[in-house]
Design a protein around this motif. Structure first.
Motif, PDB file in Angstrom:
ATOM      1  N   ASN A 743       0.827  -1.210   0.000  1.00  0.00           N
ATOM      2  CA  ASN A 743       0.000   0.000   0.000  1.00  0.00           C
ATOM      3  C   ASN A 743       0.857   1.254   0.000  1.00  0.00           C
ATOM      4  O   ASN A 743       0.473   2.275  -0.563  1.00  0.00           O
ATOM      5  N   CYS A 744       2.004   1.171   0.638  1.00  0.00           N
ATOM      6  CA  CYS A 744       2.917   2.313   0.626  1.00  0.00           C
ATOM      7  C   CYS A 744       3.435   2.561  -0.800  1.00  0.00           C
ATOM      8  O   CYS A 744       3.559   3.708  -1.237  1.00  0.00           O
ATOM      9  N   LEU A 745       3.718   1.503  -1.534  1.00  0.00           N
ATOM     10  CA  LEU A 745       4.140   1.654  -2.927  1.00  0.00           C
ATOM     11  C   LEU A 745       3.018   2.236  -3.778  1.00  0.00           C
ATOM     12  O   LEU A 745       3.244   3.074  -4.657  1.00  0.00           O
ATOM     13  N   LEU A 746       1.792   1.787  -3.516  1.00  0.00           N
ATOM     14  CA  LEU A 746       0.659   2.254  -4.313  1.00  0.00           C
ATOM     15  C   LEU A 746       0.317   3.719  -4.051  1.00  0.00           C
ATOM     16  O   LEU A 746      -0.436   4.328  -4.816  1.00  0.00           O
ATOM     17  N   GLU A 747       0.858   4.289  -2.989  1.00  0.00           N
ATOM     18  CA  GLU A 747       0.633   5.703  -2.730  1.00  0.00           C
ATOM     19  C   GLU A 747       1.324   6.575  -3.773  1.00  0.00           C
ATOM     20  O   GLU A 747       0.938   7.728  -3.979  1.00  0.00           O
ATOM     21  N   ALA A 748       2.366   6.048  -4.425  1.00  0.00           N
ATOM     22  CA  ALA A 748       3.064   6.793  -5.464  1.00  0.00           C
ATOM     23  C   ALA A 748       2.194   6.868  -6.718  1.00  0.00           C
ATOM     24  O   ALA A 748       1.669   5.852  -7.177  1.00  0.00           O
ATOM     25  N   ALA A 749       2.045   8.068  -7.283  1.00  0.00           N
ATOM     26  CA  ALA A 749       1.141   8.269  -8.412  1.00  0.00           C
ATOM     27  C   ALA A 749       1.546   7.458  -9.629  1.00  0.00           C
ATOM     28  O   ALA A 749       0.690   7.041 -10.421  1.00  0.00           O
ATOM     29  N   GLU A 750       2.838   7.215  -9.813  1.00  0.00           N
ATOM     30  CA  GLU A 750       3.287   6.506 -11.009  1.00  0.00           C
ATOM     31  C   GLU A 750       3.151   5.000 -10.913  1.00  0.00           C
ATOM     32  O   GLU A 750       3.416   4.279 -11.887  1.00  0.00           O
ATOM     33  N   PRO A 780      12.643   3.170  -9.804  1.00  0.00           N
ATOM     34  CA  PRO A 780      12.965   2.410  -8.587  1.00  0.00           C
ATOM     35  C   PRO A 780      13.685   3.230  -7.532  1.00  0.00           C
ATOM     36  O   PRO A 780      13.411   3.089  -6.343  1.00  0.00           O
ATOM     37  N   ALA A 781      14.622   4.080  -7.962  1.00  0.00           N
ATOM     38  CA  ALA A 781      15.363   4.877  -6.983  1.00  0.00           C
ATOM     39  C   ALA A 781      14.442   5.834  -6.241  1.00  0.00           C
ATOM     40  O   ALA A 781      14.519   5.991  -5.022  1.00  0.00           O
ATOM     41  N   ALA A 782      13.544   6.494  -6.988  1.00  0.00           N
ATOM     42  CA  ALA A 782      12.610   7.413  -6.332  1.00  0.00           C
ATOM     43  C   ALA A 782      11.643   6.677  -5.432  1.00  0.00           C
ATOM     44  O   ALA A 782      11.296   7.158  -4.337  1.00  0.00           O
ATOM     45  N   LEU A 783      11.193   5.497  -5.858  1.00  0.00           N
ATOM     46  CA  LEU A 783      10.290   4.713  -5.016  1.00  0.00           C
ATOM     47  C   LEU A 783      10.976   4.276  -3.739  1.00  0.00           C
ATOM     48  O   LEU A 783      10.370   4.257  -2.665  1.00  0.00           O
ATOM     49  N   ARG A 784      12.250   3.908  -3.845  1.00  0.00           N
ATOM     50  CA  ARG A 784      12.971   3.514  -2.631  1.00  0.00           C
ATOM     51  C   ARG A 784      13.078   4.680  -1.659  1.00  0.00           C
ATOM     52  O   ARG A 784      12.909   4.512  -0.449  1.00  0.00           O
ATOM     53  N   GLU A 785      13.342   5.866  -2.172  1.00  0.00           N
ATOM     54  CA  GLU A 785      13.391   7.034  -1.293  1.00  0.00           C
ATOM     55  C   GLU A 785      12.034   7.256  -0.629  1.00  0.00           C
ATOM     56  O   GLU A 785      11.963   7.615   0.565  1.00  0.00           O
ATOM     57  N   HIS A 786      10.968   7.049  -1.380  1.00  0.00           N
ATOM     58  CA  HIS A 786       9.615   7.181  -0.813  1.00  0.00           C
ATOM     59  C   HIS A 786       9.409   6.170   0.314  1.00  0.00           C
ATOM     60  O   HIS A 786       8.866   6.521   1.378  1.00  0.00           O
ATOM     61  N   LEU A 787       9.845   4.919   0.122  1.00  0.00           N
ATOM     62  CA  LEU A 787       9.688   3.905   1.155  1.00  0.00           C
ATOM     63  C   LEU A 787      10.519   4.246   2.385  1.00  0.00           C
ATOM     64  O   LEU A 787      10.066   4.065   3.520  1.00  0.00           O
ATOM     65  N   GLU A 788      11.723   4.729   2.172  1.00  0.00           N
ATOM     66  CA  GLU A 788      12.604   5.037   3.301  1.00  0.00           C
ATOM     67  C   GLU A 788      12.098   6.215   4.115  1.00  0.00           C
ATOM     68  O   GLU A 788      12.392   6.317   5.318  1.00  0.00           O
ATOM     69  N   ARG A 789      11.313   7.092   3.493  1.00  0.00           N
ATOM     70  CA  ARG A 789      10.724   8.210   4.247  1.00  0.00           C
ATOM     71  C   ARG A 789       9.527   7.770   5.068  1.00  0.00           C
ATOM     72  O   ARG A 789       9.129   8.470   6.000  1.00  0.00           O
ATOM     73  N   GLY A 793      13.562   0.775   8.490  1.00  0.00           N
ATOM     74  CA  GLY A 793      14.540   0.128   7.630  1.00  0.00           C
ATOM     75  C   GLY A 793      14.277  -1.337   7.373  1.00  0.00           C
ATOM     76  O   GLY A 793      14.485  -1.831   6.264  1.00  0.00           O
ATOM     77  N   TYR A 794      13.794  -2.077   8.415  1.00  0.00           N
ATOM     78  CA  TYR A 794      13.598  -3.514   8.232  1.00  0.00           C
ATOM     79  C   TYR A 794      12.441  -3.837   7.303  1.00  0.00           C
ATOM     80  O   TYR A 794      12.275  -4.988   6.882  1.00  0.00           O
ATOM     81  N   MET A 795      11.607  -2.835   6.947  1.00  0.00           N
ATOM     82  CA  MET A 795      10.484  -3.068   6.049  1.00  0.00           C
ATOM     83  C   MET A 795      10.767  -2.617   4.617  1.00  0.00           C
ATOM     84  O   MET A 795       9.949  -2.840   3.726  1.00  0.00           O
ATOM     85  N   VAL A 796      11.903  -1.979   4.387  1.00  0.00           N
ATOM     86  CA  VAL A 796      12.246  -1.548   3.031  1.00  0.00           C
ATOM     87  C   VAL A 796      12.727  -2.766   2.253  1.00  0.00           C
ATOM     88  O   VAL A 796      13.652  -3.452   2.674  1.00  0.00           O
ATOM     89  N   PRO A 797      12.115  -3.073   1.118  1.00  0.00           N
ATOM     90  CA  PRO A 797      12.490  -4.281   0.374  1.00  0.00           C
ATOM     91  C   PRO A 797      13.949  -4.274  -0.058  1.00  0.00           C
ATOM     92  O   PRO A 797      14.536  -3.222  -0.307  1.00  0.00           O
ATOM     93  N   SER A 798      14.505  -5.475  -0.165  1.00  0.00           N
ATOM     94  CA  SER A 798      15.877  -5.619  -0.640  1.00  0.00           C
ATOM     95  C   SER A 798      15.991  -5.259  -2.107  1.00  0.00           C
ATOM     96  O   SER A 798      17.006  -4.716  -2.545  1.00  0.00           O
ATOM     97  N   THR A 799      14.978  -5.576  -2.885  1.00  0.00           N
ATOM     98  CA  THR A 799      15.003  -5.307  -4.323  1.00  0.00           C
ATOM     99  C   THR A 799      13.687  -4.685  -4.745  1.00  0.00           C
ATOM    100  O   THR A 799      12.662  -4.853  -4.090  1.00  0.00           O
ATOM    101  N   LEU A 800      13.733  -3.970  -5.872  1.00  0.00           N
ATOM    102  CA  LEU A 800      12.539  -3.355  -6.418  1.00  0.00           C
ATOM    103  C   LEU A 800      12.612  -3.493  -7.935  1.00  0.00           C
ATOM    104  O   LEU A 800      13.521  -2.963  -8.572  1.00  0.00           O
ATOM    105  N   THR A 801      11.663  -4.208  -8.509  1.00  0.00           N
ATOM    106  CA  THR A 801      11.679  -4.537  -9.925  1.00  0.00           C
ATOM    107  C   THR A 801      10.445  -3.964 -10.602  1.00  0.00           C
ATOM    108  O   THR A 801       9.328  -4.113 -10.092  1.00  0.00           O
TER     109      THR A 801
END
Length: 918
Positions: A743-750, A780-789, A793-801
């Motif tokens: 759901n956190c990923l789906l918050e991103a408009a793209e 992916p880089a922008a999405l990772r920054e969104h997750l980290e905000r 840390g333990y919930m941020v995925p190891s990979t993003l494809t």
């Protein structure tokens, strides 16, 4: 098949012309599948009619209907349909659809049988067992009772809903009636030349007979069969009817076939079974349970059903627990004020000093009107100040809400808002608590010099039934949820374990885990409430197993609590020359334990010197609710047992309808008793869903917590944990709802679609979270920054494809098996605490051999290829795996640098250059 028109709630006729005669085995399998099909869901037709025509000019008319459709209007509509279709041309051969919501393998998966190893005969042989059933004044009613009892017994043993039992009553002209809980099915055999009107009359007659209690009924026979699907292989699972997992060829006939001989005064239920698939003992147990259920049918077993032989267990009566956590600590302080209570890197506190400091904080809060019913946030780094502050909040009468200071600002702000904090004690100054009424460090809460005590007296004090803390866990709705735990819950935990584990004032405990993780509740208050000494483990020491072991040895720790993931790293220090430890009690919790990993520990710490205990529990049931001793024998056998309930707790294994399951049958673990928390803060709907009334205990107001864990009770009363039932997983001891990340990923408009899966890879099978998103503009880089905000840390995925689309199954659900291997591992901004240090000028670049060996070590540990510029902590690495990598490099003779080197140079290229420059 297809219907001749739009789907409606009225009768619908389906037809099929088959290229083989009616006596062909394929015809029989088709009839079984047709009669066993469930009636369409509520938005579909209430009556389904299938006309099967064979090459020998025989036709079968199969009518299935939901019970509510068997009234006068429904029967009239059926007759009209059949008459109206009499002059309609045959639409031609069509394909019979699969049953709604099922696949060919589903019935086999719902049926779990024991492999008898030929004890009752070789492949294809049959066995038979029978049992006499109690008499009944109404044979038709008695027949229904037997059918219901058999369906319930089979459902309990297969760990799911009732299997598709079919009751067949032979009738004239080849007629038969099939009846289940949700539908009735008629099979009417007649020549192809028979008129439709004649068929309609016969169908009307037999459907009317489907009402069980209508009219007097002569003695008759009813056969109940559990058909084998036309799948080529039948998967056998461990369950109430079996213990092994085997895959065997599916026989042509039913694995289990039951026959009920009903007379005016008695019944006899017999079972024929495939002797090479089903043990006779299992059948005898099943029939005995059915007979018992029929005998008890006239009694009211209560909402939970009959409890005879069900998988429920209690750990004994609840012990005295009507006290508060702070009163337990205050009692120790009054008895031994000069005993050391807390040892931290910055200071050491006696019980008297700790109690005085906490009283000061508590009085200051109470002078501000904070007391029972309030929630106070605590956001401090691990140390003596944190322990005193937590105790001070409890002394004020309020409940503390732990907030990890390393959490992102967005998450901190959400927790503060959701918890409705009255006050926050923190040194953090980034604005995360800007919306709270008051935010200050503990040292600023000394209160007024005069009149403070009088002001404090105005705030209500807490009792044993007031909340002690609210810990937030991952939430499937996309946001964390706060679990409200009362003082008496923890007091019961302490009362139920103090004598068993022989806690005394001579014990030394470690405060190892994050205080936002409920394992810390056990560590902190378990120690201080029993007069022990609490050793605070700094976070940088906890990351380095060699340093942690030195602390254990130097502080002479006697009680060590560990998650299995953390303990694996400590085991790497168990070398021949390692200093001996004084640990007498090793307690595991937080996540499933692979008992085989304990063998090196038993080698160095014999069972007569160190007791090893595995405990299971959930935040909602107050840290722990079961315990079991583990021995070398258990480790060799890879035991999955999590033991028995603590005194005051109860365990139940229930089916999806809340009915108890027999020993050996998997189901959902439910926990009741003294540890069940109050609620989810501010989530009344979720509370009602997960905290259910306990009808099994007979105690008014008692509740059960639905854990979402799958398990089964053994015949000796011990519980086995079999994993999660939903999308919740555990990574390094943290409970994570995959939907929260999604759901956190789906918050991103793209992002148009997202999925998160847990995978195990690397040399030790470590847990990794892999995220997938759909969206042509997704970065992916922008999405990772969104997750980290947003996420810790333990919930941020190891990979993003990024994928063009998500793979789906035939039912339109995500097909996890078809998700590709992670393909994009970005190296965006570095995680907190990792800083690349410049390599001194004048040095040559890294030697290719060094870089390739480092990349090889990463590959082995992470289980995925890496590039020279991949950031270790963004491709699946963490503090535990960093230790493993540096140990591997040390074994290869590349370096003896500490783990901190990897934190400073987290890419292959930079680490290789730094090591070359040394």
């Amino acid at each position: 098949m297809r219907a001749p028109g739009p789907v409606s709630r009225g009768p619908v006729l389906w037809t099929e012309t088959l290229p083989y005669p009616s006596h062909d085995p394929r015809a029989e399998r088709l009839r079984l599948r047709t009669t066993g099909r469930p009636v369409a869901p509520p938005d579909g037709p209430a009556v389904r009619v299938c006309l099967l025509t064979y090459t020998d000019q025989v036709q079968d008319l199969v009518v299935s209907a939901r019970p509510e459709a068997l009234d006068e209007a429904g029967l009239a509509g059926l007759a009209c349909l059949l008459v109206e279709r009499s002059g309609t041309p045959d639409p031609g051969p069509v394909v019979l659809p699969e049953p709604v919501g099922t696949t060919a393998a589903e019935p086999a998966e719902r049926l779990s049988l024991e492999w008898a190893s030929g004890a009752d005969g070789g492949p294809g042989s049959r066995g038979s067992r029978a049992v006499a059933l109690p008499s009944d004044d109404a044979p038709r009613r008695g027949e229904a009772v037997v059918v219901a009892a058999l369906a319930a017994a089979l459902a309990r043993r297969t760990g799911g809903t009732a299997p598709p039992l079919t009751v067949r009553r032979p009738g004239p002209a080849g007629e038969s009636l099939a009846r289940t809980d949700s539908a009735a099915t008629v099979l009417l055999r007649s020549p192809a030349s028979a008129t439709v009107e004649a068929r309609a009359a016969a169908a009307r007659r037999i459907l009317r007979d489907a009402h069980w209690a209508v009219g007097p009924v002569p003695a008759h026979d009813v056969e109940l069969r559990l058909p084998v699907p036309p799948a080529t292989r039948l998967r056998l699972e461990a369950a109430g009817l079996g213990l092994s997992s085997r895959t065997v060829p599916a026989p042509e006939s039913a694995v289990l076939a039951f026959r009920l001989d009903s007379g005016p005064d008695a019944h006899e239920l017999s079972c024929d079974f495939a002797a090479d698939l089903v043990a006779s003992e299992a059948v005898e147990a099943l029939l005995t349970e059915v007979a018992r259920a029929v005998g008890e049918a006239s009694e009211d077993p209560g909402p939970g059903g009959s409890r005879a032989g069900t998988a429920s267990a209690g750990g004994g009566p609840a012990l005295g627990a009507e006290t508060t956590i702070h009163d337990l600590v205050t009692e120790r302080a009054a008895a031994h004020p000069d005993a050391v209570a807390v040892t931290a890197p910055d200071r050491e506190l006696t019980y008297g000093q700790l109690d005085l400091w906490a009283e000061t904080i508590g009085d200051s809060l109470r002078s501000r009107g904070i007391g029972a019913g309030h929630r106070v946030g605590v956001c401090l780094t691990r140390g003596a100040e944190l322990v005193a502050t937590l105790l001070g909040v409890l002394k004020s009468g309020a409940a503390y809400v732990p907030i990890d200071p390393s959490s992102p600002e967005d998450r901190v702000r959400y927790l503060a808002r959701d918890a409705g904090l009255s006050h926050v004690l923190t040194h953090r100054s980034d604005g995360a608590f800007a919306g709270c009424p008051h935010s200050a460090p503990p040292s600023a809460t000394d209160g007024p010099a005069d009149g403070g005590a009088r002001a404090a007296d105005g705030a209500p004090r807490s009792g044993s039934r007031d909340p002690a803390y609210v810990i937030y866990t991952s939430g499937s709705t996309g946001r964390p949820k706060g679990v409200v735990v009362e003082h008496r819950n923890f007091a019961a935990l302490l009362a139920g374990t103090r004598e068993e584990f022989r806690f005394t004032g001579h014990d030394v405990w470690t405060f190892f885990h994050s205080f936002a993780f409920d394992f810390s509740v056990w560590e902190i208050w378990g120690c201080l409430a029993t007069g022990g000494r609490l050793v605070v483990v700094p976070e940088d020491v906890a990351r380095v197993p060699e340093e942690f072991r030195e602390l254990l040895h130097g502080q002479r720790v006697t009680v060590l609590n560990q998650t299995p993931s953390a303990f694996v790293q400590l085991l790497s220090t168990e070398t021949a020359g390692a200093a001996p430890l004084d640990v007498r009690l090793l307690v595991f919790g937080g996540e499933p334990l692979d008992s085989r990993t304990l063998l090196p520990w038993f080698d160095a710490h014999p069972e007569d010197r160190c007791r090893v205990v595995n405990m299971y529990g959930i935040t909602e049931t107050t840290v722990h609710c079961t315990w079991t001793d583990l021995t070398r024998r258990d480790a060799l056998a890879n035991s999955r047992s999590i033991g028995v309930a603590l005194p005051g707790w109860t365990l139940h294994v229930l089916d999806p309808h809340g009915r108890p399951l027999p020993p050996g049958v998997p189901g959902e673990i439910h926990v009741g008793g003294a540890g069940v928390a109050r609620c989810y803060h501010g989530r009344s709907g979720l509370t009602a869903q997960r905290f259910r009334p306990d009808h099994l205990s007979g105690v008014p107001g008692a509740r059960l917590y639905r854990t979402g864990d799958r398990g089964r009770l053994r015949h000796d009363g011990r519980l086995e944990h079999l994993g999660r039932l939903d999308g919740q997983v555990k990574v390094r001891g943290y409970r994570i709802e995959l939907d929260e990340i999604r759901n956190c990923l789906l918050e991103a408009a793209e992002v148009r679609g997202a999925a998160v899966v847990l995978r195990h890879r690397g040399e030790a099978g470590d847990a990794h979270l892999d995220a997938y998103v759909v969206g042509p503009q997704a970065d992916p880089a922008a999405l990772r920054e969104h997750l980290e905000r947003t996420l810790p840390g333990y919930m941020v995925p190891s990979t993003l494809t990024v994928l063009p689309s998500m793979p789906v199954t035939g039912n339109g659900k995500l097909d996890v098996e078809r998700l590709p291997e992670p393909g994009h591992r970005p190296s965006p901004p570095r995680p907190a605490g990792t800083t690349e240090q410049p390599v001194p000028s004048g040095r040559a670049p890294a030697e290719p051999d060094v870089a390739s060996r480092i990349a090889g070590a990463w590959h082995e540990v992470l289980g995925t290829p890496v590039t020279p510029d991949d950031n270790f902590f963004l491709v699946g690495g963490n503090s535990l795996l960093a230790i493993r990598v540096m140990v591997r490099l040390r074994e290869q003779g590349i370096t003896d640098a500490p783990v901190r080197m990897l934190y400073r140079h987290p890419t292959v290229r930079r680490l290789a250059e730094a090591l070359t420059a040394q």
